[in-house]
Design an enzyme around this catalytic site. Structure first.
Site, PDB file in Angstrom:
ATOM      1  CB  SER A   1      -0.924  -0.002   1.221  1.00 32.77           C
ATOM      2  OG  SER A   1      -0.152  -0.113   2.403  1.00 32.77           O
ATOM      3  CB  THR A   2       4.018   2.196   1.661  1.00 31.02           C
ATOM      4  OG1 THR A   2       3.448   1.643   2.849  1.00 31.02           O
ATOM      5  CG2 THR A   2       4.715   3.500   2.005  1.00 31.02           C
TER       6      THR A   2
ATOM      7  CE  LYS B   1      10.393  -5.548   0.609  1.00 30.00           C
ATOM      8  NZ  LYS B   1       9.080  -4.893   0.615  1.00 30.00           N
TER       9      LYS B   1
ATOM     10  N   GLY C   1       4.512  -9.237   3.956  1.00 33.36           N
ATOM     11  CA  GLY C   1       3.192  -9.219   4.584  1.00 33.36           C
ATOM     12  C   GLY C   1       2.068  -9.333   3.573  1.00 33.36           C
TER      13      GLY C   1
ATOM     14  CD  GLU D   1       8.224  -6.776  -2.100  1.00 26.56           C
ATOM     15  OE1 GLU D   1       8.713  -7.154  -1.017  1.00 26.56           O
ATOM     16  OE2 GLU D   1       7.167  -6.143  -2.178  1.00 26.56           O
TER      17      GLU D   1
ATOM     18  CE  LYS E   1       4.032  -0.926   7.931  1.00 26.79           C
ATOM     19  NZ  LYS E   1       4.209  -0.820   6.506  1.00 26.79           N
TER      20      LYS E   1
HETATM   21  O1  R5P Z   1       4.426  -8.444   0.548  1.00 27.35           O
HETATM   22  C1  R5P Z   1       4.399  -7.260   0.536  1.00 27.35           C
HETATM   23  C2  R5P Z   1       5.574  -6.358   0.525  1.00 27.35           C
HETATM   24  O2  R5P Z   1       6.731  -6.879   1.082  1.00 27.35           O
HETATM   25  C3  R5P Z   1       5.240  -4.986   1.062  1.00 27.35           C
HETATM   26  O3  R5P Z   1       6.237  -4.123   0.608  1.00 27.35           O
HETATM   27  C4  R5P Z   1       5.182  -4.918   2.593  1.00 27.35           C
HETATM   28  O4  R5P Z   1       4.278  -5.874   3.077  1.00 27.35           O
HETATM   29  C5  R5P Z   1       4.736  -3.516   3.063  1.00 27.35           C
HETATM   30  O5  R5P Z   1       3.424  -3.302   2.644  1.00 27.35           O
HETATM   31  P1  R5P Z   1       2.603  -1.983   3.026  1.00 27.35           P
HETATM   32  O6  R5P Z   1       3.266  -0.881   2.315  1.00 27.35           O
HETATM   33  O7  R5P Z   1       1.218  -2.256   2.532  1.00 27.35           O
HETATM   34  O8  R5P Z   1       2.668  -1.859   4.504  1.00 27.35           O
END
Ligand code: R5P
Length: 295
Positions: A48-49, A122, A124, A131, A149
């Protein structure tokens, strides 16, 4: 007195606003510092970020167009990431379509948790393998995150380490993780309408493995035992131990200096971000830089 339902709802909305605003501010600051419109290949992470990161890149390109004939190619880290790139009107290029000698100038991505040495958890959102490929093929990996975080040690707030595994091996990987000291590793399953294991972009599964809070390299230098005795691990030691399990494709710990050393020599970047931009709850941006680069 307990808050009323309306008060609780208003507080939840305020907290969501704070988090989203923190993500956005961090993303715009990271892009302002590390993106230019003359770049050729740029990695785009998942979650989402990073959506705000892509928004910031789009805004930057609108006011600083690339030179005539120059194409900025954006390398996605999965299906979701590709959709975000396309929705912004940017040009995607698949990782396996990159010219063999191409190096990404920069990769931007989010994280689930970041420690004092900038090691990250990473995965989640079930994206971690691509990545890591993209981060390691970039001259610099830049992480964007909100204040939740930012923790001094991994597994403080975020409860588990995501691990991408071959479906056939899931039971044996779980057994091996328990042997490493993970109390209750679980196969990630869908929680909404669909049932069954979550599948990654590689059609693999994800195991979420809890461990005791992880030690940093500095903890070990200070004399703490992070070898896994009594289930206490230092980040890199645990990443290596998990990666060595048969059936593990990749582990959601982005750590280690190998890539940083290579980057200092002007070669490939590494798993560990060279800088993390945290949006704070106060509306500021806090930048943490990898101390090893300064040595
Ligand atoms: O699997 C997802 C990735 O590693 C994301 O970059 C990580 O979970 C962070 O996600 P968010 O920006 O939604 O917190």
């Amino acid at each position: 007195m307990a808050p009323t339902a309306a008060e609780a709802k208003a507080a939840a909305a305020l907290s969501t606003d704070l988090v989203e605003s923190a993500k956005k501010k961090a993303a715009y600051a990271a892009v302002a510092d590390h993106f230019t419109s003359t770049m050729r290949f740029v990695g785009i992470g998942s979650g989402s970020t990073i959506v705000y990161g892509v928004e910031a890149i789009k805004a930057h390109l609108a006011s600083n167009p690339p030179p005539a004939g120059h194409i900025n190619w954006f390398v996605p880290t999965g299906w979701n990431s590709r959709k975000v790139i396309e929705a912004a009107g940017l040009t995607p290029i698949a990782f396996d379509s990159l010219p063999a000698d191409a190096q990404l100038e920069v990769a931007f991505d989010g994280a689930d948790e970041v420690d004092a040495e900038l090691n990250c958890i990473k995965g989640g959102g079930a994206c971690l393998f691509q990545e890591k490929l993209v981060a390691c093929r970039s001259k610099k990996f830049i992480c964007i995150a909100d204040y939740r975080k930012n923790q001094s040690r991994l597994l403080t707030n975020w409860p588990t380490i995501p691990i991408e595994i071959a479906p056939i091996a899931y039971a044996s990987v779980i057994r091996e993780l328990v042997a490493l000291g993970s109390e209750k590793p679980i196969l990630r399953e869908h929680t909404l309408s669909k049932t069954g294991p979550v599948q990654t972009d590689q059609s693999f599964y994800i195991i979420d493995a809890p461990f005791k809070t992880l030690l940093t390299a500095d903890d070990v230098k200070a004399g703490k035992d992070g070898s896994g005795k009594d289930g206490v691990w230092e980040v890199e030691a645990l990443a290596r131990a998990i990666k060595a399990i048969n059936g593990v494709l990749e582990v959601g710990l982005f750590c280690g200096l190998n890539g940083i050393q290579a980057q200092k020599a002007g070669l490939l970047g590494g798993q560990k971000p060279v800088a993390v931009y945290f949006g704070t709850a106060e509306g500021e941006v806090q930048k943490a830089e990898c101390s090893e680069l300064a040595k």
